[in-house]
Enzyme design. Structure first.
Site, PDB file in Angstrom:
ATOM      1  N   ASP A 134       5.511   1.893   6.935  1.00  0.00           N
ATOM      2  CA  ASP A 134       4.240   1.194   6.726  1.00  0.00           C
ATOM      3  C   ASP A 134       3.476   1.963   5.641  1.00  0.00           C
ATOM      4  O   ASP A 134       2.820   2.939   5.949  1.00  0.00           O
ATOM      5  CB  ASP A 134       3.463   1.147   8.042  1.00  0.00           C
ATOM      6  CG  ASP A 134       2.117   0.466   7.924  1.00  0.00           C
ATOM      7  OD1 ASP A 134       1.821  -0.092   6.866  1.00  0.00           O
ATOM      8  OD2 ASP A 134       1.354   0.514   8.915  1.00  0.00           O
TER       9      ASP A 134
ATOM     10  N   HIS B  72       0.819  -1.229   0.000  1.00  0.00           N
ATOM     11  CA  HIS B  72       0.000   0.000   0.000  1.00  0.00           C
ATOM     12  C   HIS B  72       0.844   1.267   0.000  1.00  0.00           C
ATOM     13  O   HIS B  72       1.880   1.355   0.650  1.00  0.00           O
ATOM     14  CB  HIS B  72      -1.071  -0.010   1.088  1.00  0.00           C
ATOM     15  CG  HIS B  72      -0.591   0.006   2.501  1.00  0.00           C
ATOM     16  ND1 HIS B  72      -0.373   1.174   3.185  1.00  0.00           N
ATOM     17  CD2 HIS B  72      -0.333  -0.988   3.385  1.00  0.00           C
ATOM     18  CE1 HIS B  72      -0.003   0.890   4.419  1.00  0.00           C
ATOM     19  NE2 HIS B  72       0.034  -0.413   4.567  1.00  0.00           N
TER      20      HIS B  72
ATOM     21  N   HIS C   6       3.023   3.169  12.949  1.00  0.00           N
ATOM     22  CA  HIS C   6       1.952   4.145  13.204  1.00  0.00           C
ATOM     23  C   HIS C   6       2.374   5.239  14.187  1.00  0.00           C
ATOM     24  O   HIS C   6       1.555   5.794  14.912  1.00  0.00           O
ATOM     25  CB  HIS C   6       0.653   3.459  13.678  1.00  0.00           C
ATOM     26  CG  HIS C   6      -0.063   2.769  12.553  1.00  0.00           C
ATOM     27  ND1 HIS C   6      -1.424   2.605  12.521  1.00  0.00           N
ATOM     28  CD2 HIS C   6       0.392   2.241  11.388  1.00  0.00           C
ATOM     29  CE1 HIS C   6      -1.765   1.974  11.406  1.00  0.00           C
ATOM     30  NE2 HIS C   6      -0.666   1.736  10.695  1.00  0.00           N
TER      31      HIS C   6
ATOM     32  N   GLU D  68      -5.338   1.793   2.060  1.00  0.00           N
ATOM     33  CA  GLU D  68      -5.285   0.577   2.876  1.00  0.00           C
ATOM     34  C   GLU D  68      -5.579   0.898   4.334  1.00  0.00           C
ATOM     35  O   GLU D  68      -6.291   0.187   5.021  1.00  0.00           O
ATOM     36  CB  GLU D  68      -3.895  -0.075   2.747  1.00  0.00           C
ATOM     37  CG  GLU D  68      -3.801  -1.469   3.361  1.00  0.00           C
ATOM     38  CD  GLU D  68      -3.312  -1.495   4.803  1.00  0.00           C
ATOM     39  OE1 GLU D  68      -3.189  -2.589   5.359  1.00  0.00           O
ATOM     40  OE2 GLU D  68      -3.063  -0.411   5.401  1.00  0.00           O
ATOM     41  N   GLU D  69      -5.011   2.013   4.800  1.00  0.00           N
ATOM     42  CA  GLU D  69      -5.089   2.369   6.220  1.00  0.00           C
ATOM     43  C   GLU D  69      -6.508   2.711   6.680  1.00  0.00           C
ATOM     44  O   GLU D  69      -6.766   2.794   7.864  1.00  0.00           O
ATOM     45  CB  GLU D  69      -4.150   3.553   6.525  1.00  0.00           C
ATOM     46  CG  GLU D  69      -2.664   3.244   6.359  1.00  0.00           C
ATOM     47  CD  GLU D  69      -2.102   2.334   7.439  1.00  0.00           C
ATOM     48  OE1 GLU D  69      -2.855   1.916   8.324  1.00  0.00           O
ATOM     49  OE2 GLU D  69      -0.900   2.029   7.371  1.00  0.00           O
TER      50      GLU D  69
ATOM     51  N   ASP E 150       3.920  -6.195   3.457  1.00  0.00           N
ATOM     52  CA  ASP E 150       3.596  -5.129   4.411  1.00  0.00           C
ATOM     53  C   ASP E 150       4.579  -5.180   5.586  1.00  0.00           C
ATOM     54  O   ASP E 150       5.558  -5.906   5.526  1.00  0.00           O
ATOM     55  CB  ASP E 150       2.137  -5.288   4.882  1.00  0.00           C
ATOM     56  CG  ASP E 150       1.478  -3.948   5.195  1.00  0.00           C
ATOM     57  OD1 ASP E 150       2.158  -3.070   5.758  1.00  0.00           O
ATOM     58  OD2 ASP E 150       0.280  -3.778   4.900  1.00  0.00           O
TER      59      ASP E 150
HETATM   60 ZN   LIG Z   1       0.494  -1.451   6.356  1.00  0.00          ZN
END
Ligand SMILES: [Zn+2]
Length: 347
Positions: free
Chosen positions: A177, A64, A318, A207-208, A230
């Site tokens: 990420d 992603h 994150h 995606e998130e 990922d």
């Molecule tokens: Zn991811």
């Protein structure tokens, strides 16, 4: 360009979910030399197609392009920006961060501020400030000046973090990420010059916020097998118990057995494990993850697609900066290449 240089470019680019344009143009550029065709679908997914032998299986790789971030929600009379969150952001990491507001007139630097601790009451200091109590200060005198600087409701806001190298083969930066998945995918396609399978290397959007881009891309492609590249939580740090997060950095890619949205198809898991063992690539097995990846949606396409996930152990996912080992990225690429080469005989 080296793998680290590609990752650096992708990591420094802005790509808040739904606003992936900067990453998208890099992905097109980086994939182009190694595929027969690069397409962009209606939702904004980038699809690099590398044709294989006639009637060979179709493999969809997905990484992603989007990252978590913020959006301008309102601007106060005094010129401060209040914001909404896009994707899973822990409020505790927001305070005092440097950010960039991406406006039509160009990027603006800002700081996430709050009432100074000196004048907070005892009970105020103990409590975690939620995102709606914080604001971004871009140095504007008032609402009018903010508007003149180019700020509009809905403008994306990203963390102001630049890629850097530390330690032995360790890199740190923003949005690993899943920019590291994107970088690994590009390099894997480059090394799969003579693959029998037809490969669809897809940089997915959104995606998130619910695996949205992968859903439509997979519908269009309808692959025979899907593999998401990922990141996963590397738990080798103080305060994390082995049972909470057993995956470690520097120990090779993690293969998902099951997560919240996917039970890896046994044939795909076998393929990945066999490829790793035959090529002596270190790997780790992981199960019980609360989150999921693009593979969850790809697997539910039309009549179903056998799917798996290869993840790169990454610390501090994150949050504004994350950290990973380039050796894990290299092993992820090796494993992806080895597995795809095995598909025609073993699948
Ligand atoms: Zn991811």
């Amino acid at each position: 360009m080296t793998l680290a240089e590609v990752l650096e470019k992708l990591s420094n680019a802005c790509g808040i979910a739904g606003r992936e344009e900067e990453v998208r143009s890099l992905m097109k550029k980086f994939l182009k030399p190694y595929v027969d065709e690069v397409k962009e679908d209606k939702l904004g997914n980038v699809i690099g197609i590398k044709k294989g032998k006639k009637n060979a299986p179709k493999v969809m790789l997905a990484a992603h392009m989007d990252e978590i971030g913020l959006l301008v929600k309102t601007v106060s009379k005094e010129g401060f920006i209040q914001f909404a969150k896009i994707g899973g952001i822990d409020d505790r990491i927001l305070l005092a961060q440097n950010v960039i507001v991406y406006t039509e007139k160009g990027p603006l630097h800002g700081i996430i501020g709050s009432k100074p601790p000196h004048i907070q009451k005892e009970d105020e200091r103990k409590k975690i400030l939620t995102y709606d109590e914080l604001f971004i200060d871009i140095g504007a005198e008032n609402q009018e000046e903010t508007r003149k600087m180019g700020v509009k409701i809905g403008d994306p806001i990203g963390f102001d973090v630049k890629f850097f190298k530390i330690g032995k083969n360790i890199v740190a930066g923003k949005a690993f990420d899943d920019r590291v998945g994107c970088a690994a995918m590009i390099e894997a396609v480059k090394r799969l010059k003579n693959a029998e399978c037809t490969i669809y290397a897809v940089g997915t959007v959104q995606e998130e916020v619910g695996l949205r881009g992968a859903t439509t891309a997979a519908f269009g492609i309808y692959p025979d097998i899907g593999i998401a590249l990922d990141v996963t939580i590397a738990g080798d740090m103080p305060g994390v118990k082995e049972a909470e997060a057993p995956i470690k950095m520097r120990k090779g890619p993690s293969l998902t057995v099951a997560d919240y949205g996917l039970i890896t198809h046994p044939k795909v898991l076998r393929l990945l494990v066999d490829a790793a063992e035959e090529c002596k690539i270190p790997y780790q097995l992981e199960t019980g993850l609360p989150g999921s990846t693009d593979a969850a949606r790809i697997s539910l396409t039309r009549e179903g697609v056998p799917c798996g996930v290869i993840s790169i152990p990454t610390r501090y996912i994150h949050s504004p900066s994350s950290l990973l080992s380039l050796s894990d990225v290299e092993n992820t690429i090796k494993l992806t290449v080895a597995a795809i080469q095995k598909i025609p005989k073993h699948f």
